[in-house]
Write a protein that holds these residues in place. Structure first.
Motif, PDB file in Angstrom:
ATOM      1  N   PHE A  99      30.502   6.066   7.991  1.00 32.93           N
ATOM      2  CA  PHE A  99      31.733   5.307   7.784  1.00 32.93           C
ATOM      3  C   PHE A  99      32.389   5.698   6.467  1.00 32.93           C
ATOM      4  O   PHE A  99      33.611   5.866   6.393  1.00 32.93           O
ATOM      5  CB  PHE A  99      31.428   3.809   7.800  1.00 32.93           C
ATOM      6  N   GLU A 100      31.587   5.872   5.428  1.00 33.89           N
ATOM      7  CA  GLU A 100      32.136   6.203   4.108  1.00 33.89           C
ATOM      8  C   GLU A 100      32.823   7.557   4.102  1.00 33.89           C
ATOM      9  O   GLU A 100      33.907   7.706   3.524  1.00 33.89           O
ATOM     10  CB  GLU A 100      31.010   6.176   3.065  1.00 33.89           C
ATOM     11  N   ALA A 101      32.207   8.549   4.764  1.00 38.03           N
ATOM     12  CA  ALA A 101      32.817   9.876   4.827  1.00 38.03           C
ATOM     13  C   ALA A 101      34.109   9.844   5.642  1.00 38.03           C
ATOM     14  O   ALA A 101      35.104  10.492   5.289  1.00 38.03           O
ATOM     15  CB  ALA A 101      31.827  10.879   5.421  1.00 38.03           C
ATOM     16  N   HIS A 102      34.078   9.088   6.728  1.00 37.19           N
ATOM     17  CA  HIS A 102      35.275   8.983   7.558  1.00 37.19           C
ATOM     18  C   HIS A 102      36.400   8.294   6.799  1.00 37.19           C
ATOM     19  O   HIS A 102      37.565   8.720   6.858  1.00 37.19           O
ATOM     20  CB  HIS A 102      34.939   8.216   8.844  1.00 37.19           C
ATOM     21  N   GLU A 103      36.062   7.235   6.082  1.00 37.23           N
ATOM     22  CA  GLU A 103      37.077   6.524   5.311  1.00 37.23           C
ATOM     23  C   GLU A 103      37.645   7.402   4.203  1.00 37.23           C
ATOM     24  O   GLU A 103      38.848   7.339   3.910  1.00 37.23           O
ATOM     25  CB  GLU A 103      36.489   5.243   4.738  1.00 37.23           C
ATOM     26  N   ARG A 104      36.821   8.221   3.611  1.00 34.96           N
ATOM     27  CA  ARG A 104      37.317   9.155   2.590  1.00 34.96           C
ATOM     28  C   ARG A 104      38.356  10.100   3.188  1.00 34.96           C
ATOM     29  O   ARG A 104      39.404  10.360   2.594  1.00 34.96           O
ATOM     30  CB  ARG A 104      36.140   9.947   2.014  1.00 34.96           C
ATOM     31  N   TYR A 105      38.061  10.619   4.370  1.00 34.04           N
ATOM     32  CA  TYR A 105      39.004  11.527   5.045  1.00 34.04           C
ATOM     33  C   TYR A 105      40.335  10.813   5.305  1.00 34.04           C
ATOM     34  O   TYR A 105      41.414  11.353   5.012  1.00 34.04           O
ATOM     35  CB  TYR A 105      38.374  11.997   6.352  1.00 34.04           C
ATOM     36  N   LEU A 106      40.262   9.608   5.838  1.00 31.00           N
ATOM     37  CA  LEU A 106      41.484   8.855   6.112  1.00 31.00           C
ATOM     38  C   LEU A 106      42.234   8.547   4.826  1.00 31.00           C
ATOM     39  O   LEU A 106      43.463   8.688   4.763  1.00 31.00           O
ATOM     40  CB  LEU A 106      41.135   7.550   6.836  1.00 31.00           C
ATOM     41  N   ARG A 107      41.513   8.154   3.782  1.00 33.67           N
ATOM     42  CA  ARG A 107      42.163   7.832   2.510  1.00 33.67           C
ATOM     43  C   ARG A 107      42.893   9.046   1.934  1.00 33.67           C
ATOM     44  O   ARG A 107      44.033   8.932   1.454  1.00 33.67           O
ATOM     45  CB  ARG A 107      41.134   7.319   1.504  1.00 33.67           C
ATOM     46  N   ASP A 108      42.262  10.199   2.015  1.00 34.71           N
ATOM     47  CA  ASP A 108      42.912  11.413   1.497  1.00 34.71           C
ATOM     48  C   ASP A 108      44.190  11.720   2.268  1.00 34.71           C
ATOM     49  O   ASP A 108      45.209  12.117   1.681  1.00 34.71           O
ATOM     50  CB  ASP A 108      41.947  12.600   1.594  1.00 34.71           C
ATOM     51  N   ALA A 109      44.156  11.536   3.598  1.00 33.77           N
ATOM     52  CA  ALA A 109      45.353  11.809   4.404  1.00 33.77           C
ATOM     53  C   ALA A 109      46.462  10.820   4.088  1.00 33.77           C
ATOM     54  O   ALA A 109      47.632  11.203   3.936  1.00 33.77           O
ATOM     55  CB  ALA A 109      44.992  11.755   5.888  1.00 33.77           C
ATOM     56  N   VAL A 110      46.119   9.554   3.989  1.00 37.73           N
ATOM     57  CA  VAL A 110      47.123   8.519   3.705  1.00 37.73           C
ATOM     58  C   VAL A 110      47.709   8.706   2.312  1.00 37.73           C
ATOM     59  O   VAL A 110      48.935   8.612   2.116  1.00 37.73           O
ATOM     60  CB  VAL A 110      46.491   7.121   3.860  1.00 37.73           C
TER      61      VAL A 110
END
Length: 380
Positions: free
Chosen positions: A129-140
């Motif tokens: 979850f943390e890695a996925h959230e990092r990816y989303l945060r970087d895109a946003v």
């Protein structure tokens, strides 16, 4: 041990039903008597979907689509073909929901450069979850100068085809106990980050992953034979299946099918029900026989039309639902791959359930559902 569908059908004529099974209830019971509570704490087949963690399934969903490339995987073409590839999902979902769910998708037609190489995001099965959230945060964060996130309910992130490391398409559901991802004073609660598998699955991957945002579990098996539980009968199972219309149970869970379109048998007795195909709006959609606290059998009519135009058979699909079975472990199990035709039956003598297909035709199917045994202790 449960009797196989074929053996059970043969045994059905040998079973003696007690007198209580021959009498129909004086008035049709409420559908609420057949609604199951979730028992997994996450995506499951229960009707008590958490309204905070999951997006409501009805109404208009305003979606912002971002297109991401990477320092090690720079896009070489325009974003338009990517948007066009996924665009049919809006019409697909509208038809599947009888017009009760609408995707209003706004593509941000520019490539958003991610701050880290594609390989650094760890897109492998078991992605945390943390890695996925990092990816989303970087895109946003990269897109925030170009879009007002406060105008949208959900975010889709589409990677450049050159980014082979971004291989699959997980859904993102926020954790209210953490700071999460914010932009323009708005928290991003629901998102889908697509991967290169979108080119294999096509636009139906949108329906599958958005289904998770609405609270639906995976119907394919995480281990063993992947599609042994439901085959191609629901997009939450085999995305490329030939009959991907959401099961009638899912339509009811999501609020697309009303309670008065559900025929419930929650106690010993029998009911004869005329079913309208789930591919069409209106009419009674499912007959449900509740067998326990978390279990029920469901019968629905299927036709090779609409989103199911490639269906391998038509007739009555019968399946068992268990809201205590986790996602990926078979929370729904179709009793046989082929839909049942008029004159065919299914019996589960352990649960005390029988389904007879009485008639069929262009308008749908007529089924008789029987329960001759009380549910297990604490069932209701």
């Amino acid at each position: 041990m449960r009797t196989s569908p074929l053996i059970a059908a043969a045994l059905a004529g040998c079973l003696a039903f007690p007198a209580t099974a021959s009498a129909s209830p004086a008035r049709p019971p409420s559908a609420h008597g057949c609604a199951l509570k979730g028992a997994t704490g996450w995506t499951d087949e229960g009707h008590d979907t958490d309204p905070v963690r999951f997006r409501r399934a009805t109404g208009t969903h305003r979606v912002l689509t971002l297109f991401a490339d990477f320092p090690d995987a720079r896009a070489t073409g325009p974003t338009a073909p990517y948007a066009a590839h996924l665009a049919p999902a809006a019409d697909w979902l509208r038809e599947a929901s009888y017009g009760r769910a609408r995707l209003e998708v706004t593509p941000l037609h520019r490539w958003i450069r991610m701050p880290a190489p594609s390989a650094s995001y760890g897109f492998r099965r078991g992605l945390t979850f943390e890695a996925h959230e990092r990816y989303l945060r970087d895109a946003v964060t990269a897109a925030e100068p170009y879009a007002d996130f406060s105008r949208y309910d959900m975010v889709y992130v589409v990677p450049a085809r050159e980014a082979s490391e971004i291989s699959f398409s997980p859904a993102y559901l926020f954790d209210p106990a953490t700071p999460g991802v914010t932009a323009d004073g708005t928290r991003v609660r629901w998102a889908v980050t697509f991967g290169q598998d979108m080119w294999r699955w096509g636009h139906k991957v949108v329906a599958h992953e958005t289904g998770h945002l609405f609270g639906l579990p995976d119907l394919y098996a995480f281990t063993g034979e992947t599609h042994r539980h439901v085959g191609g009968w629901d997009v939450m199972g085999d995305i490329a299946g030939t009959a991907p219309q959401y099961l009638g149970w899912h339509s009811w869970k999501l609020g697309w099918t009303r309670d008065d379109q559900v025929a419930c048998l929650g106690a010993p007795g029998r009911r004869t029900v005329r079913l309208t195909p789930v591919e069409r709006p209106g009419g009674t959609k499912i007959a449900v026989v509740r067998t326990g606290r978390t279990r029920a059998y469901v019968a629905e009519s299927r036709r090779a039309e609409g989103n199911d135009e490639g269906a391998p058979s038509t007739g009555v699909l019968i399946y068992e639902v268990d809201s205590a079975t986790p996602t990926g472990e078979g929370p729904v199990r179709v009793v046989r791959a082929r839909a049942h035709a008029p004159g065919e039956s299914f019996t589960d003598p352990v649960a005390g359930v029988r389904v007879d297909v009485v008639a069929g035709g262009g308008r749908g199917d007529v089924v008789r559902v029987v329960r001759w045994r009380g549910a297990s202790a604490g069932a209701v």
